[in-house]
Design a protein around this motif. Structure first.
Motif, PDB file in Angstrom:
ATOM      1  N   PHE A  71      10.012 -16.813  35.774  1.00  0.00           N
ATOM      2  CA  PHE A  71       9.177 -17.532  36.742  1.00  0.00           C
ATOM      3  C   PHE A  71       8.837 -16.602  37.896  1.00  0.00           C
ATOM      4  N   LEU A  72       7.844 -17.018  38.674  1.00  0.00           N
ATOM      5  CA  LEU A  72       7.340 -16.185  39.755  1.00  0.00           C
ATOM      6  C   LEU A  72       7.989 -16.610  41.066  1.00  0.00           C
ATOM      7  N   PHE A  73       8.597 -15.651  41.776  1.00  0.00           N
ATOM      8  CA  PHE A  73       9.167 -15.986  43.077  1.00  0.00           C
ATOM      9  C   PHE A  73       9.277 -14.731  43.928  1.00  0.00           C
ATOM     10  N   ALA A  74       9.050 -14.897  45.222  1.00  0.00           N
ATOM     11  CA  ALA A  74       9.132 -13.783  46.178  1.00  0.00           C
ATOM     12  C   ALA A  74       8.298 -12.595  45.708  1.00  0.00           C
ATOM     13  N   GLY A  75       7.187 -12.885  45.084  1.00  0.00           N
ATOM     14  CA  GLY A  75       6.275 -11.833  44.680  1.00  0.00           C
ATOM     15  C   GLY A  75       6.712 -11.078  43.437  1.00  0.00           C
ATOM     16  N   LYS A  76       7.712 -11.606  42.733  1.00  0.00           N
ATOM     17  CA  LYS A  76       8.199 -10.914  41.537  1.00  0.00           C
ATOM     18  C   LYS A  76       8.259 -11.871  40.351  1.00  0.00           C
ATOM     19  N   VAL A  77       8.179 -11.309  39.153  1.00  0.00           N
ATOM     20  CA  VAL A  77       8.483 -12.112  37.971  1.00  0.00           C
ATOM     21  C   VAL A  77       9.985 -11.993  37.729  1.00  0.00           C
ATOM     22  N   LEU A  78      10.666 -13.128  37.759  1.00  0.00           N
ATOM     23  CA  LEU A  78      12.122 -13.114  37.664  1.00  0.00           C
ATOM     24  C   LEU A  78      12.590 -13.787  36.382  1.00  0.00           C
ATOM     25  N   ARG A  79      13.732 -13.318  35.887  1.00  0.00           N
ATOM     26  CA  ARG A  79      14.325 -13.904  34.702  1.00  0.00           C
ATOM     27  C   ARG A  79      15.509 -14.743  35.177  1.00  0.00           C
ATOM     28  N   PHE A  80      15.495 -15.983  34.771  1.00  0.00           N
ATOM     29  CA  PHE A  80      16.578 -16.881  35.166  1.00  0.00           C
ATOM     30  C   PHE A  80      17.820 -16.571  34.338  1.00  0.00           C
ATOM     31  N   GLU A  81      18.952 -16.297  35.028  1.00  0.00           N
ATOM     32  CA  GLU A  81      20.178 -15.963  34.306  1.00  0.00           C
ATOM     33  C   GLU A  81      21.157 -17.123  34.272  1.00  0.00           C
ATOM     34  N   ALA A  82      21.517 -17.611  35.451  1.00  0.00           N
ATOM     35  CA  ALA A  82      22.537 -18.657  35.489  1.00  0.00           C
ATOM     36  C   ALA A  82      22.618 -19.247  36.880  1.00  0.00           C
ATOM     37  N   ILE A  83      23.293 -20.381  36.956  1.00  0.00           N
ATOM     38  CA  ILE A  83      23.590 -20.951  38.268  1.00  0.00           C
ATOM     39  C   ILE A  83      25.092 -20.891  38.472  1.00  0.00           C
ATOM     40  N   ARG A  84      25.500 -20.339  39.595  1.00  0.00           N
ATOM     41  CA  ARG A  84      26.913 -20.279  39.954  1.00  0.00           C
ATOM     42  C   ARG A  84      27.062 -20.958  41.305  1.00  0.00           C
ATOM     43  N   GLU A  85      27.858 -21.993  41.333  1.00  0.00           N
ATOM     44  CA  GLU A  85      28.007 -22.764  42.573  1.00  0.00           C
ATOM     45  C   GLU A  85      26.625 -23.151  43.079  1.00  0.00           C
ATOM     46  N   ASN A  86      26.255 -22.691  44.274  1.00  0.00           N
ATOM     47  CA  ASN A  86      24.936 -23.057  44.776  1.00  0.00           C
ATOM     48  C   ASN A  86      23.971 -21.889  44.764  1.00  0.00           C
ATOM     49  N   GLU A  87      24.207 -20.969  43.862  1.00  0.00           N
ATOM     50  CA  GLU A  87      23.314 -19.829  43.800  1.00  0.00           C
ATOM     51  C   GLU A  87      22.708 -19.711  42.413  1.00  0.00           C
ATOM     52  N   CYS A  88      21.453 -19.314  42.431  1.00  0.00           N
ATOM     53  CA  CYS A  88      20.758 -19.109  41.176  1.00  0.00           C
ATOM     54  C   CYS A  88      20.634 -17.606  40.982  1.00  0.00           C
ATOM     55  N   PHE A  89      21.243 -17.096  39.913  1.00  0.00           N
ATOM     56  CA  PHE A  89      21.201 -15.656  39.649  1.00  0.00           C
ATOM     57  C   PHE A  89      19.994 -15.327  38.795  1.00  0.00           C
ATOM     58  N   VAL A  90      19.287 -14.290  39.208  1.00  0.00           N
ATOM     59  CA  VAL A  90      18.106 -13.892  38.461  1.00  0.00           C
ATOM     60  C   VAL A  90      18.131 -12.383  38.286  1.00  0.00           C
ATOM     61  N   SER A  91      17.332 -11.897  37.362  1.00  0.00           N
ATOM     62  CA  SER A  91      17.144 -10.457  37.262  1.00  0.00           C
ATOM     63  C   SER A  91      15.643 -10.208  37.254  1.00  0.00           C
ATOM     64  N   THR A  92      15.264  -8.984  37.517  1.00  0.00           N
ATOM     65  CA  THR A  92      13.844  -8.657  37.511  1.00  0.00           C
ATOM     66  C   THR A  92      13.374  -8.574  36.071  1.00  0.00           C
ATOM     67  N   ALA A  93      12.297  -9.256  35.776  1.00  0.00           N
ATOM     68  CA  ALA A  93      11.800  -9.260  34.407  1.00  0.00           C
ATOM     69  C   ALA A  93      10.742  -8.188  34.251  1.00  0.00           C
ATOM     70  N   ALA A  94      10.660  -7.650  33.059  1.00  0.00           N
ATOM     71  CA  ALA A  94       9.656  -6.628  32.808  1.00  0.00           C
ATOM     72  C   ALA A  94       8.280  -7.264  32.609  1.00  0.00           C
ATOM     73  N   ASP A  95       8.282  -8.552  32.281  1.00  0.00           N
ATOM     74  CA  ASP A  95       7.017  -9.232  31.997  1.00  0.00           C
ATOM     75  C   ASP A  95       6.094  -9.207  33.205  1.00  0.00           C
ATOM     76  N   THR A  96       4.818  -9.273  32.950  1.00  0.00           N
ATOM     77  CA  THR A  96       3.885  -9.399  34.059  1.00  0.00           C
ATOM     78  C   THR A  96       3.458 -10.850  34.232  1.00  0.00           C
ATOM     79  N   GLU A  97       3.672 -11.663  33.202  1.00  0.00           N
ATOM     80  CA  GLU A  97       3.337 -13.084  33.288  1.00  0.00           C
ATOM     81  C   GLU A  97       4.627 -13.891  33.281  1.00  0.00           C
ATOM     82  N   ALA A  98       4.708 -14.846  34.168  1.00  0.00           N
ATOM     83  CA  ALA A  98       5.875 -15.709  34.137  1.00  0.00           C
ATOM     84  C   ALA A  98       5.669 -16.752  33.047  1.00  0.00           C
ATOM     85  N   ARG A  99       6.755 -17.085  32.352  1.00  0.00           N
ATOM     86  CA  ARG A  99       6.599 -18.020  31.251  1.00  0.00           C
ATOM     87  C   ARG A  99       6.502 -19.460  31.717  1.00  0.00           C
TER      88      ARG A  99
END
Lengths: 247, 854
Positions: B553-581
């Motif tokens: 998904f697109l956030f903070a100007g980046k395409v991000l890959r959703f990894e997991a939710i831990r407590e109240n944090e959502c962990f993401v990594s930078t995705a190589a994709d240019t389009e968010a799914r």
């Protein structure tokens, strides 16, 4: 336009409930029927199992002046009444945390106490002690036990550590499952089950659910065999572990 | 900016306070210091500034309506500065003087801005006047000191006022209060914050009967509503004086003309990015406004892909990390940015330096909203603001055109004021109990002096008091623990000091959607534990709900890959994709205003106006005229046609997405009963499409279905009620009401780890309460809220009345040109939104197939 002034639940409640489809499953060789209302029935011994009623949870915070609607007990008992009428069990085992706290039974409103007594009448009733209610509920009939064996099944509140020796049915963890399908998320309480062990969903009207992918369930189930039987309107939906999504 | 640098003293085209209004009041002589200050800058007070000064000095309250750059802020403070300057010096040893003037703004940042802008003239004139802010960010020791040594002028927010009023020493603290200045009043009054503030104002009015209020507002549709709002409604209907500054230079607005094809549907405006970039290059600083956060992300990213000159283009929206936002704001102040892509977080009157162009992406949804956003460019009243509208799809072209004309006409379509919410009243009643004992009669009278509560029924008030005391349940379980208790003398008193503590933690009416922190995960190894890295901002929990690990998904100007939710944090990594799914929902947050809807209908009905539209849009309308028919200004066009084994009905009410969604829910229920077997529906701001297995066109031809009966107003009765009971929308509304009213404690940052299974969820409470006490005051508050906010029932009702006997039906062989945009939305939008068993069934069935395939 004052349509919002006269909400009526009468119509909805008057509708005859569709008969729910039970799910038959085996546990350590015993037949267990799962009811989408969230209870289990052992046909051989005509025993109905219910877990984590958490009666009087609504009033539990009143001492801190947190006034939740005090109708959860009534609601839970009415739902229980429906399942009792459906299965007509000879024995009911409440798998612990029947009351939200040790004083819960003492706080029961008179009508609710009368309702509960009428549900208990004419059958054997066992209160398994839970961490919320380690002692027998004050002023109520029924037997109390820390655990119980029926056939090849051990019934207790907290699941035992590791692989159970015989079959086991427990509560305590309030299992729930989540799936995502076509971009939409559905979260429901569930029975967590493999061939050896089953953890019951919490039955109380104010009880939430903990995702079964949470650490708390770690090591309790064989990942290959485990199914989450999610509660639907009138049936259960068995979902394999690889389709489940964490919170 | 006070006065505005270099502005001539009198502005051409400004009509000011009518002479008659000020005639019966003595004109106040400007003290020497002030005269010299004005003269030193080559200014004189403007007529409206004089008018406010004269009125307030004579003890009258006033509403000042003026465009940006008219020196509104100085108008608000000039009377107080002069009065404070004229005070005799306080003798040593005399009691400390209390607050003279209270300034209330909807934004913390605005209060800080004003403090800075007031400091300059005060220093220049050498006035003995102290000015301080008090917001949620003010440290505890400063708050305490302010209580002991109050400033002359206190700049604060509605929530802080509520807290000040709920303390035992409120009477003393406000004992010298003369004036209350309410900034950006037009934006405050339409929300629950406005309701809370109006109740605070009623309390201040009771403490200080001679209190004068000054409301500063942009142009609104119903100024009399605001005039009543400013003064105690005793007698009902009393109004403040009004001073209206007309005009300012007329803004120059045009609609972006692109050679590219304007899309049929969607909200991305991707086609126009190159043109937008060109405009940014041509101007010094451009403000690019969008309607939603996801639009902001999208436009920002697209701009950078074409940013060959690497122009400094920044992103600003409410979910970004605060640090990042502050950096952008700083850069903006120092004019080091060429463009900033922003949502409504920049809507309000903060000074943003030298913006010379506003680009509005997407339709503005309301003429007044557009005017206010355009006011962001060029803070000088005498120079025209420049703006470009960028419609994202063809219907938006019509809407932009209507808005441009609306703006030229000076049409106003700000939302109407609504009656005060009961959950807010509950919070206020508890706050007043914290301040001291009250009698129900006196508090009821006081509350009714606030305009939003002027029509409050005594029965509702008493229910609210009962709710505050013990929850107000028919089952009297909680008497023993009552929060407030009626004592022998008839007064209600706080039962325990801890209740005041509880109140302080829960004060306020802004309920943020539960948010999770978005954090870059350091470890990207599949098996390795996730460790937290950089915080990117916050995202709504309900958005993450629909994601499965691996989704992008697109956030903070980046395409991000959703990894997991831990407590109240959502962990993401930078995705190589240019389009968010996962496309974030990008529809308008604001419903199309009634005024604009009417203009759009008028434009459709009058081919003479089409020459003002781009050719491709005019062609589209001509095609519709040939293939079907165009809706006219007062009727409702319904088209039915088959497509791919399904039957469609599309209607065009132009009443906004919310009203259409509600209509869709209700119509599908009715169609179900008629045996049309509806499968789903989708709603946009302009139209509603329902698809079914049954042929609705043929049913109508056979007489099995009557359109008049289908669209009968009575659907707002039982059908609405039955649907509402089940609706997830109502649950969400209930949660907010329950938090504001104090039934559920607010989630506080850092204290959220109690976990879902421990706290009782609002949904469960709602289900139990509606079954066992459907008349409970909180459910009443919830239904009223949902009807106005989420469902737009009022507007739907007006529409159904308008189209009675004016339904035009066309049974077509295929889709019509006008239906194309909404048909393209199908599949892009999730239908309904209720968590349904059918999805579970699909998954369970898949499992069966898997099992069989094995």
């Amino acid at each position: 336009m004052n349509w919002y002034m006269k909400p009526s639940m009468t119509e909805r409640r008057a509708m005859p409930p569709r008969a729910p489809a039970l799910l038959e499953t085996g546990l350590a060789g015993e037949t267990v029927l799962l009811d989408p209302a969230g209870i289990a029935f052992l046909p051989d011994s005509r025993t109905m199992l219910v877990s984590d009623l958490h009666l009087e949870k609504g009033t539990a915070l009143s001492g801190r002046r947190n006034f939740l609607p005090p109708y959860d007990t009534r609601e839970t008992l009415l739902r229980l009444a429906v399942t009792l009428a459906r299965h007509r069990p000879a024995v009911v085992v409440s798998l612990g945390d029947s009351f939200h706290d040790g004083n819960g039974a003492a706080r029961l409103a008179d009508e609710d106490r009368a309702l509960l007594s009428s549900l208990m009448a004419g059958r054997q009733w066992v209160w398994i002690s839970g961490n919320h209610d380690p002692d027998a509920p004050a002023g109520l009939p029924g037997d109390t036990a820390s655990e119980l064996c029926i056939g090849a099944l051990a019934l207790r509140h907290e699941p035992s550590a590791g692989s159970p020796g015989c079959g086991e049915i427990a509560g305590h963890l309030h299992p729930g499952a989540r799936v995502v399908q076509r971009g939409r998320s559905v979260r429901r309480p569930c029975f967590a089950i493999d061939g050896r062990r089953m953890i019951m969903p919490a039955f109380g009207a104010y009880t939430g659910a903990l995702n079964i992918l949470d650490r708390a369930f770690h090591g309790l189930f064989d990942p290959q065999e485990m199914r989450a039987c999610m509660l639907g309107q009138d049936r259960l939906y068995a979902v394999a572990r690889n389709r489940l999504i964490g919170d | 900016m006070l006065g505005g640098d270099g502005t001539p003293p009198y502005l051409a085209g400004v009509t000011d306070a009518p002479a008659a209004l000020v005639e019966d009041i003595d004109s106040v002589a400007l003290p020497r210091r002030f005269r010299l200050w004005f003269e030193g800058r080559g200014w004189q007070p403007r007529p409206h500034q004089r008018a406010v000064l004269d009125l307030v000095t004579a003890g009258r309250s006033a509403l000042l309506i003026a465009p940006t750059g008219a020196g509104k802020t100085l108008s608000g403070f000039l009377p107080s500065l002069i009065a404070l300057d004229g005070r005799p010096r306080s003798r040593p040893g005399a009691a400390k003087r209390g607050i003279h003037t209270l300034y209330i703004s909807p934004l913390k940042a605005l209060a800080v801005d004003i403090e800075r802008n007031l400091a300059r003239p005060i220093a220049k004139m050498g006035l003995d006047v102290s000015v301080e802010t008090r917001t949620g960010d003010t440290p505890g020791h400063k708050r305490q000191r302010q209580k002991l040594v109050p400033p002359d002028i206190l700049l604060t927010t509605p929530e802080q006022l509520a807290l000040l009023l709920a303390s035992k020493d409120a009477d003393r603290f406000f004992s010298d209060l003369q004036t209350v200045v309410l900034d950006e009043l037009h934006s405050l009054v339409t929300s629950k914050r406005g309701h809370l503030l109006s109740l605070g104002l009623a309390r201040l009015g009771r403490m200080r009967p001679g209190l004068t209020t000054i409301g500063l507002s942009a142009t609104v549709a119903d100024p009399d509503g605001l005039r009543r709002w400013l003064v105690p409604q005793d007698p009902p209907g009393a109004m403040a004086e009004i001073i209206e500054v007309k005009g300012g230079a007329r803004p120059v607005i045009r609609i972006l003309e692109s050679d590219d094809r304007i899309p049929w549907s969607g909200h991305s405006a991707r086609y126009a990015i190159a043109d937008i970039y060109e405009e940014i290059r041509r101007n010094r600083t451009t403000l690019v406004f969008v309607n939603t956060r996801s639009q902001a992300e999208m436009v920002f990213q697209e701009l950078w892909t074409v940013n060959e000159d690497s122009l400094p283009i920044a992103l600003h929206h409410g979910s970004l990390d605060v640090g990042q936002r502050r950096r952008v704001e700083k850069a903006m102040e120092t004019n080091s940015l060429r463009a900033i892509v922003a949502t409504s977080t920049l809507d309000l009157g903060i000074d943003w330096g030298d913006v010379d162009l506003v680009i509005h992406v997407g339709a503005p949804k309301g003429a007044s909203r557009l005017a206010q956003r355009i006011g962001r460019s060029n803070h000088r009243m005498d120079e025209p603001s420049r703006a470009i509208l960028v419609p994202a799809n063809r219907f938006e072209v019509l809407e932009c055109r209507a808005a441009v004309e609306g703006n030229y006409l000076g049409a106003q379509d700000t939302p109407p004021l609504v009656d005060g919410a009961l959950d807010v009243l509950a919070q206020h009643v508890l706050g007043m109990a914290c301040a001291g004992p009250f009698t129900a009669d006196a508090l009821f009278d006081e509350v009714r002096r606030a305009e939003p509560y002027a029509r409050l029924a005594r029965e509702d008030f008493d229910q609210v008091v009962a709710f505050v005391a013990t929850g107000g349940y028919a089952l009297r379980s909680y008497e023993r623990f009552a929060r407030i208790r009626q004592t022998a003398d008839g007064t209600w008193r706080l039962s325990h000091p801890s209740v005041a503590q509880q109140y302080r933690l829960n004060v306020g009416t802004i309920i943020e959607a539960p948010m999770l922190t978005v954090r870059l995960a350091r470890s990207q190894r599949r098996s390795g534990p996730l460790r937290g890295g950089l915080v990117l901002g916050q995202v709504e929990e309900y958005f993450l709900e629909q994601l499965a690990p691996g989704d992008t998904f697109l956030f903070a100007g980046k395409v991000l890959r959703f990894e997991a939710i831990r407590e109240n944090e959502c962990f993401v990594s930078t995705a190589a994709d240019t389009e968010a799914r996962i496309p974030a929902y990008a529809g308008g947050k604001f419903p199309l205003s009634t005024y604009l809807a009417d203009q759009v209908r008028a434009m459709l009905a009058d081919p003479g106006t089409w020459s003002r539209l781009p050719d491709q849009v005019a062609d589209w309308l001509r095609l519709q005229r040939d293939k079907s028919v165009l809706p006219d200004r007062d009727n409702l066009l319904i088209e039915t046609f088959p497509r791919a084994a399904r039957h469609y009905m599309v209607c065009y009410p132009f009443e906004g997405r919310l009203a259409h969604q509600t209509l869709g829910m209700l119509l599908t229920r009715r169609l179900e009963r008629l045996g049309a077997r509806p499968l789903g529906f989708v709603a946009t701001d302009y139209a509603l499409a329902i698809w079914s297995l049954g042929d609705m066109g043929a049913m109508a031809a056979r007489g099995d279905l009557s359109w008049a009966a289908l669209f009968e107003e009575d659907m707002l009765g039982d059908d609405l009620e039955a649907w509402l009971d089940e609706s997830f929308l109502l649950k969400r509304t209930f949660r907010n009401c329950a938090v504001i009213a104090g039934l559920i404690e607010r989630r506080h940052p850092g204290k959220e780890k109690t976990g879902r299974q421990v706290t009782v969820s609002a949904d469960l409470i709602y289900d139990v309460l509606r079954t066992h006490e459907p008349d409970h005051i909180l459910l009443k508050a919830t239904r009223v809220d949902a009807a106005t906010g989420l469902l737009d029932v009022r507007r739907l009702g007006e529409m159904l009345a308008r189209i009675k006997g004016r339904i035009v039906h066309r049974d077509l062989e295929r889709i019509s040109p006008l239906a194309v945009p909404i048909m393209l939305e199908i599949g892009r939008e999730t239908v309904g939104g209720e968590a349904s068993d059918s999805l579970l069934a699909e998954i369970a069935d898949e499992l069966v197939h898997e099992a069989i395939d094995d």
